[in-house]
Motif scaffolding. Structure first.
Motif, short mmCIF file in Angstrom:
data_model
loop_
_atom_site.label_atom_id
_atom_site.label_comp_id
_atom_site.label_asym_id
_atom_site.label_seq_id
_atom_site.Cartn_x
_atom_site.Cartn_y
_atom_site.Cartn_z
N GLU A 358 0.82 -1.19 0.02
CA GLU A 358 -0.11 -0.06 -0.04
C GLU A 358 0.79 1.29 -0.10
OE1 GLU A 358 -2.30 -0.46 3.36
OE2 GLU A 358 -3.92 -1.81 2.32
N TYR A 361 1.91 5.55 4.56
CA TYR A 361 0.86 6.25 5.51
C TYR A 361 0.99 7.88 5.49
CZ TYR A 361 0.38 1.48 7.48
OH TYR A 361 0.30 0.31 7.82
N ARG A 362 -0.17 8.49 5.30
CA ARG A 362 -0.10 9.87 5.10
C ARG A 362 -0.76 10.60 6.41
NH1 ARG A 362 -0.42 11.24 -0.17
NH2 ARG A 362 -1.54 12.90 0.01
N VAL A 363 0.16 11.26 7.06
CA VAL A 363 -0.58 11.95 8.56
C VAL A 363 -0.34 13.38 8.54
CG1 VAL A 363 0.37 12.08 11.02
CG2 VAL A 363 0.61 9.84 9.74
N MET A 385 6.64 7.49 6.57
CA MET A 385 5.40 8.12 6.36
C MET A 385 5.35 9.49 5.76
SD MET A 385 3.61 7.29 10.16
CE MET A 385 4.12 5.72 11.05
N ASP A 406 -4.31 9.93 6.17
CA ASP A 406 -5.02 8.63 6.92
C ASP A 406 -5.23 8.78 8.17
OD1 ASP A 406 -4.65 6.53 4.53
OD2 ASP A 406 -2.53 7.08 4.47
N THR A 435 -11.74 9.16 9.72
CA THR A 435 -10.41 9.31 9.58
C THR A 435 -10.03 9.44 11.07
OG1 THR A 435 -10.55 10.68 7.55
CG2 THR A 435 -8.56 10.74 9.05
N SER A 475 0.96 3.84 13.60
CA SER A 475 0.92 2.75 12.21
C SER A 475 -0.31 1.79 12.63
CB SER A 475 1.95 1.96 12.47
OG SER A 475 3.19 2.71 12.24
N ILE A 478 -3.74 3.62 11.63
CA ILE A 478 -3.92 3.64 10.25
C ILE A 478 -4.23 2.22 9.68
CG2 ILE A 478 -2.62 4.32 8.08
CD1 ILE A 478 -1.32 6.51 9.53
N ARG A 479 -3.35 1.19 10.18
CA ARG A 479 -3.64 -0.18 9.38
C ARG A 479 -5.01 -0.70 9.84
NH1 ARG A 479 0.18 -2.55 12.48
NH2 ARG A 479 1.84 -1.96 10.97
N ARG A 482 -7.26 1.33 7.25
CA ARG A 482 -7.29 0.91 6.07
C ARG A 482 -7.91 -0.49 5.91
NH1 ARG A 482 -1.72 2.67 3.42
NH2 ARG A 482 -1.78 4.71 3.19
#
Length: 903
Positions: A358, A361-363, A385, A406, A435, A475, A478-479, A482
């Motif tokens: 994937e 990750y967007r933070v 990230m 994310d 979100t 992490s 977000i995991r 998703r």
């Protein structure tokens, strides 16, 4: 003997496909020569490892006994390598490989397994190839080669031949080999240390039987050095352990072109972790579980030092909550039971690998304190990230739409708008309602922290925080987010339909077929495949084709109604389950879809125009076997392809293309002894009995390679007046299997369905009674099973036969039990030892009463056709004694279910 396979036809078809592929790649002039040189470089680079794996697998067969399917696979690969090696100038290795292929070909053509003398000859040939490895290694080094180009072509040498249907069937090989049951083989090499302390890979001598002549040593510890060739350039997937399941997974992934490696022990994988390139996923088999803690500790240390996260999957002996918890506590990211089967485990592995592909990750970091924001940014960016920092709280709302994070990491005390107010504003936006929002603050006020969670925050981290704790918290959030989003797409509700994964569609199909017991199920299946798929595969590559398949599956789902299920199927096809449309209606819809796709442009295919063909099959075929339905879909799709591009075929068009008279095929199979049985375990709900017990199911492979189940065969046998002959054949086979197992010291019970209409003809045959008497089978090892709806007025006749055969170890079972009063009458009149409930009773309170009634008469109760966890739970709650169905294990040719691990 009749093997019941069409190896030659399959191999010829695949070789023809390979030849066509080679012709298509045969460009003219200098372009062709450059392409050939590129292929040669990649072939020679990977040849040593391919040969090492082949030699290891062949020696495994010599040691543990020959598997006919593995032998066929080895012969195909040796033949392919011999031809390619000769073309690229490796004359001596090519000759040796051809000799190996010919030695296996002789046995395959004679339909037998190698005897001891042939095994010795094969071992000598293996040693010859082993001695040529240094010469081959010299050719494999090509200075000046572009590594990027080599990596691109690496998958180009995946084995092209597809294994035969029912590839994992294992023949009885006890007459041909002397397996060593307590020890699985290791790769034929070891490691020594020279006088300077350097490691050297040294071949282990192999004697004529394929066994190692090296002295026996203790198992490798976590500190022992592995072969050096395993250390460099590990693939993304590593399988660790001596489990047979791992060998199956290795072959499955190798066939699919997915880079993987199978190693025997954790010492080897520990050495691999010393290199610069690390695997993405490590799968630990049950034999390696004792080293789980050591390995996970190593991975945890590496993750702290290098920010490289290697996932760890543990395969357990059986499905047990305490075992799963123990594995997770020991450091596994996921734990799964091997009893779920190869396909389910493979799906879990693919899901874990896919998750790693994937996007980063967007933070979005929102904090008015610039130094604190920079601190969080540095930590998370180092972890891979993508970070965007906003120091003005009100400006963050514009960044949401642009950055699409994310997760949002924010302070709670900020000017302009504090974290609580900002969270309320964010949650008002539909696109960001789910979100994750995590607060990072030094505020110690517990009321303030609870208020942050109450307005829509997901977590609260108190400053100061350790970097790895911050990374883990972000992490994991977000995991999970998703994963939830993916499941909302892939796991439709029971009645919603839509895009889903293949297992979800298969589960729904199983439920559909099980719910229609005794009636014809409604609905139909459609198999849609891109025309010229081989050309697409060459132009787009496997990854590009996979993206196209995912994109087109979503497009197809959008064109359908609720209640239709779509899943990618294979490398270039999509499977559609429509629960409301019959075959005619789905055929009409397929025509509209085939026209519409020509106007559709998919991102993965660029501007290329695409076309589809389709094969349609209704669910009302009379068969409740999904494999049969898929076979019909595949046949119709092949017929569509024969008609040219953008074609549709449906199962009614197959009439006249099947064998004209299945009765004649049955008669021929009886004469040639080419019918065969498959077996499905009956798993106890309570205490495990001393006997392994299976349901026997009849199968027939016709001259076209199609497999027919008992649902098709029994009516045909009755029409051809062969029903008594079929029942006698099945009984003789079952008695012989039980007797053979008894001689091996193994207790076995087989449930054998029989037709009551021919009971007098079957048991009036003195040959069958004599066969039963001479076999001296153990008590209660053979169970005759009759359907209650066939008995009519013959209950007393059945009771008499059961009493007559009881001294010879034969017992009685009655199936399709659904009526309480009828069950009471039959229990009193026939005294059956087993009652098999009708599948539809899983959701009925009558199941409880029937189970209680049977137990009062000292009879055991079977819950059949258990195809999902819901049916298993319902039958369990009703008090049945045994469960049977595809949810437990699909029918197969082996009798190796681990009953001792189930309770």
């Amino acid at each position: 003997m009749g093997w019941g396979y069409k190896f030659d036809k399959q191999t010829d078809a695949n070789r023809s496909s390979n030849r066509k592929l080679e012709r298509d790649m045969g460009m003219n002039g200098i372009t062709s020569r450059m392409r050939e040189e590129d292929l040669k470089v990649v072939f020679l680079k990977h040849l040593p490892q391919r040969l090492h794996t082949l030699l290891w697998r062949t020696r495994t067969q010599l040691r543990s006994g020959w598997d006919v399917n593995a032998m066929h696979r080895l012969q195909s690969e040796y033949t392919t390598l011999a031809g390619t090696a000769g073309r690229y100038g490796l004359i001596e290795p090519s000759t040796q490989l051809e000799a190996l292929a010919q030695s296996l070909t002789a046995c395959l053509q004679a339909e037998r397994l190698p005897d001891s003398a042939e095994g010795s000859a094969i071992a000598i040939l293996l040693d010859a190839v082993q001695s040529s490895m240094p010469v081959i290694a010299q050719f494999s080094v090509q200075p000046g080669t572009d590594e990027a180009d080599q990596a691109e072509l690496h998958n180009g040498y995946a084995q092209l031949e597809q294994p035969p249907d029912e590839y994992w069937i294992r023949l009885d090989h006890t007459a041909y080999s002397n397996p060593a049951p307590d020890r699985e083989p290791s790769p034929p090499q070891t490691v020594s240390v020279d006088s300077r302390g350097a490691e050297q890979t040294v071949p282990i001598p192999i004697d004529s039987t394929g066994s190692s002549t090296a002295s026996k040593t203790t198992d490798a510890t976590i500190d022992s050095p592995p072969p050096s060739e395993h250390v460099a350039d590990p693939p993304s997937l590593i399988l660790v352990g001596k489990d047979t399941l791992l060998q199956e997974l290795e072959i499955l992934y190798t066939q699919g072109g997915i880079p993987c490696r199978h190693v025997d022990d954790t010492a080897t994988i520990m050495a691999m972790l010393q290199g610069k390139k690390l695997p993405e996923l490590i799968v630990l088999g049950t034999s390696s579980l004792p080293r789980l803690t050591d390995l996970s500790e190593k991975l945890r240390t590496m993750h702290t030092d290098t920010n490289h996260d290697v996932s760890l999957l543990a395969i357990l002996d059986h499905e047990d909550l305490s075992a799963r918890l123990e594995a997770l506590r020991a450091g596994a990211d996921h734990a799964i039971s091997r009893t779920l089967g190869t396909q389910v485990i493979a799906a879990q592995i693919e899901a874990m690998l896919e998750a790693r592909k994937e996007k980063a990750y967007r933070v979005l970091v929102i904090d008015d304190d610039a130094p604190q924001a920079a601190f969080a940014e540095a930590i998370l960016r180092k972890a891979g990230m993508q970070i965007r920092v906003v120091t003005d709280a009100l400006n963050s709302l514009d960044e949401l739409d642009q950055f699409q994070p994310d997760l949002i990491l924010m302070d709670i005390n900020m000017p302009g708008a504090d974290g609580l107010e900002l969270t309320r504003l964010i949650r008002e936006r539909e696109d960001f309602m789910t979100t994750p929002i995590v607060f990072l603050s030094g505020d110690q006020d517990s009321d303030r922290r609870f208020a942050a969670l109450e307005v829509g925050g997901d977590d609260f981290i108190t400053k100061p925080v350790r970097p790895r704790h911050l990374i883990s918290a972000i992490s994991n959030r977000i995991r999970r987010s998703r994963l939830s989003a993916r499941q909302r797409i892939q796991k439709p509700s029971a009645n919603s339909g839509g895009i889903c994964d293949r297992n979800t569609l298969l589960d729904r199909l199983h439920q559909r077929l099980a719910a229609a017991s005794g009636t014809m199920p409604k609905g139909s299946l459609g198999l849609f495949e891109f025309d010229h798929s081989s050309t697409l595969r060459q132009e787009l590559g496997l990854s590009g084709l996979d993206r196209l398949l995912q994109e087109s599956s979503h497009w197809l789902a959008e064109c359908l109604d609720p209640g239709d299920y779509v899943a990618p199927f294979g490398q270039s096809a999509m499977l559609l389950l429509s629960e409301s449309r019959n075959e005619t209606q789905l055929t009409e819809l397929a025509g509209e879809l085939i026209q519409a796709v020509t106007q559709q442009r998919f991102e993965a295919a660029g501007s290329r125009a695409l076309s589809l063909s389709a094969g349609i099959c209704g669910l009302d075929t009379g068969s409740t076997d999904p494999a049969y339905l898929f076979g019909r879909c595949d046949q119709t799709l092949e017929l569509a392809h024969q008609q040219g591009g953008m074609a549709i075929a449906h199962s009614e068009q197959l009439i006249g293309k099947d064998p004209p008279n299945l009765g004649d095929t049955l008669r021929k199979a009886l004469d040639n002894d080419t019918l065969h049985l498959v077996f499905q375990p009956l798993v106890p709900v309570g205490d495990v009995p001393p006997e392994a017990q299976y349901q026997t199911l009849l199968r027939l492979r016709d001259d076209q390679g199609n497999i027919h189940s008992a649902v098709e065969l029994i009516p045909q046998a009755e029409a051809a007046k062969l029903l008594d002959a079929v029942d006698r054949w099945v009984l003789k086979q079952a008695i012989s299997i039980i007797a053979a197992r008894q001689r091996m010291g193994t207790k076995l019970r087989l449930f054998v369905p029989q037709s009551f209409a021919v009971i007098d003809q079957v048991w009036g045959d003195s040959t069958l009674r004599k066969h039963l008497l001479e076999a001296h089978i153990p008590e209660s090892s053979l169970v005759l099973e009759y359907r209650v709806d066939e008995l009519g007025s013959g209950v007393s006749r059945l009771a008499g036969l059961a009493a007559d055969l009881h001294p010879q170890g034969v017992r009685l079972a009655l199936s399709q039990i659904h009526d309480l009063q009828l069950a009471r009458t039959l229990l009193d009149a026939c005294a059956p030892e087993y009652l098999r409930l009708a599948p539809e009773l899983a959701d009925s309170t009558d199941a409880d009463a029937l189970a209680a009634l049977a137990h009062a008469h000292e009879a055991k109760v079977i819950g059949p056709r258990v195809n999902d966890a819901g049916m298993a739970a319902a039958f369990y709650s009703a008090g049945v004694d045994y469960l049977q169905g595809n949810f437990i294990q699909e029918a197969g040719n082996t009798l190796n279910y681990a009953f001792h691990q189930q309770s």
